[in-house]
Design a protein around this motif. Structure first.
Motif, mmCIF file in Angstrom:
data_model
loop_
_atom_site.group_PDB
_atom_site.id
_atom_site.type_symbol
_atom_site.label_atom_id
_atom_site.label_comp_id
_atom_site.label_asym_id
_atom_site.label_seq_id
_atom_site.Cartn_x
_atom_site.Cartn_y
_atom_site.Cartn_z
ATOM 1 N N UNK A 139 37.792 36.628 49.736
ATOM 2 C CA UNK A 139 38.686 36.496 48.572
ATOM 3 C C UNK A 139 37.916 36.777 47.273
ATOM 4 N N UNK A 140 36.632 36.498 47.285
ATOM 5 C CA UNK A 140 35.802 36.791 46.117
ATOM 6 C C UNK A 140 35.440 38.280 46.040
ATOM 7 N N UNK A 141 35.146 38.881 47.190
ATOM 8 C CA UNK A 141 34.881 40.325 47.190
ATOM 9 C C UNK A 141 36.112 41.071 46.695
ATOM 10 N N UNK A 142 37.277 40.537 47.021
ATOM 11 C CA UNK A 142 38.525 41.160 46.586
ATOM 12 C C UNK A 142 38.636 41.147 45.054
ATOM 13 N N UNK A 143 38.150 40.092 44.421
ATOM 14 C CA UNK A 143 38.146 40.059 42.950
ATOM 15 C C UNK A 143 37.227 41.136 42.379
ATOM 16 N N UNK A 144 36.101 41.377 43.054
ATOM 17 C CA UNK A 144 35.212 42.460 42.606
ATOM 18 C C UNK A 144 35.903 43.805 42.792
ATOM 19 N N UNK A 145 36.575 43.962 43.938
ATOM 20 C CA UNK A 145 37.295 45.210 44.223
ATOM 21 C C UNK A 145 38.316 45.495 43.133
ATOM 22 N N UNK A 146 39.009 44.443 42.716
ATOM 23 C CA UNK A 146 40.074 44.600 41.718
ATOM 24 C C UNK A 146 39.530 45.046 40.368
ATOM 25 N N UNK A 147 38.254 44.753 40.105
ATOM 26 C CA UNK A 147 37.622 45.173 38.846
ATOM 27 C C UNK A 147 36.925 46.530 38.996
ATOM 28 N N UNK A 148 36.857 47.025 40.216
ATOM 29 C CA UNK A 148 36.079 48.235 40.464
ATOM 30 C C UNK A 148 34.587 47.968 40.447
#
Ligand code: ADP
Ligand code: MG
Length: 328
Positions: A76-85
């Motif tokens: 879920x945290x990696x997904x936040x990084x993904x969302x920011x590029x």
């Protein structure tokens, strides 16, 4: 920590289960073991930081497989990084445990380590305390200065697109928690539960979408809950054509199409990306999805105004579900 013989002490827990996870060397000057980690942020980069907490009984069922709890806490945290590029590089883990059961800890840290290793993320520190099971992960990453994807970057006329399929994790969670319905024998049911237990953060796609997408966020609370956040951050209205929502074969096999759409809109936990993209760049985003073997679906557009409108085959409708709100 308790003094039960079958239980480990705090130092032992850290040494055995949380030391040496992920790539060491990727900017890690000093990892687990000192008062703080020391990290080398690449020159000409912005540091991206986010934290997400999973509480037993709230974000996952109490009897969840420990492997899945460790995996999801990082996912879920990696997904936040993904969302920011952004490219995730380091994580810290604050773990509150009712007891230090080595069997449980081995599975938990194994799930965490598998995903950390897959993305080259080093676990560089944390905190270990006793109490009701709560897992808090802080993720740190980097992104070339000024290039991160924000929620606020969209323009009127931009198209809205989502990666993957929606509603699977919501259906999986419903299957896991439905009283007296623990028949996971069908392949569809197993696939849906797996989507909840082991979500795939779209890290490569998010990083590659920089310079193509105009805005992005990840879908943790369901499209109906999350889309208004992107629209309002960009100062725009959003319009979605519900018949376009990407639904998996597994979801359609396990639920009526009405129920499937309700999950796709109102259930969270999919961790797909929602992106805005100028029409002239849609083909570039689409080509990226093909290259990364990821489904990308255009679901609507952004318009001048405020709020979100929904249509079903051209007719305006009001969907019945809203996103998950912890305090509602
Ligand atoms: P301090 O009292 O200085 O905070 P701790 O005894 O809590 O130190 O932790 C010792 C070291 O172990 C620190 O480097 C800390 O970051 C790390 N650590 C503690 N718990 C965890 C954990 N669950 N995962 C990873 N590292 C941890
Ligand atoms: Mg500490």
């Amino acid at each position: 920590m308790g003094r039960d013989e079958s239980q480990l002490g705090e130092f032992e827990v850290i040494r055995r289960f949380f030391t040496g996870i992920g790539a060491v060397g990727s900017g890690v000057v000093l990892g687990v073991g000192d008062d703080a980690a020391l990290l080398h942020v690449p020159a000409e980069a912005d540091l991206a930081a986010a934290v997400d907490t999973l509480v037993a009984g709230r974000h996952f069922p109490h009897d969840s497989e420990p492997r899945s709890i460790g995996y999801r806490a990082l996912a879920v945290n990696l997904s936040d990084m993904a969302a920011m590029g952004a490219t995730p590089a380091w994580a810290t883990l604050a773990l509150t445990l009712p007891g230090a059961d080595p069997e449980w800890l081995g599975r938990f840290s194994g799930g965490f380590a598998d995903l950390a290793n897959a993305h080259g993320v080093a676990l560089v520190g944390g905190d270990t305390t006793s109490g009701p099971l709560t897992v808090s992960v802080q993720i740190l990453g980097h992104v070339a200065r000024g290039t991160a994807l924000r929620r606020s970057g969209a323009q009127a006329g931009d198209l809205l697109a989502v990666t993957g399929t929606l509603g699977d994790a919501g259906a999986g969670l419903a299957l896991m928690t439905a009283p007296g319905r623990r028949d996971f024998s069908s392949a569809a049911a197993r696939e849906l539960i797996e989507r909840f237990e082991y979500p795939t953060p779209r890290v490569e796609f998010g990083a590659a979408a920089r310079g193509i997408a105009s805005a992005a966020m990840d879908l943790s609370d369901g499209l109906a809950g999350d889309l208004p956040k992107l629209a309002s951050a960009s100062g725009l209205a959003a319009h979605v054509e519900l018949e376009r929502l990407p639904l998996s074969q597994a979801l359609l096999a396990a639920a009526s199409s009405q129920q499937a759409r309700d999950w796709a809109l109102g259930a969270g936990d999919d961790y797909e990306l929602l992106l805005a993209v100028p029409p002239a760049r849609y083909d570039a985003l689409s080509a990226l999805a093909v290259r990364l073997n990821l489904r990308l679906t255009r679901i609507g557009e952004l318009r001048r105004g405020t709020g979100v409108t929904w249509a079903w085959q051209g007719e305006p409708i009001t969907p019945r579900l809203q996103g998950y709100d912890h305090f509602r």
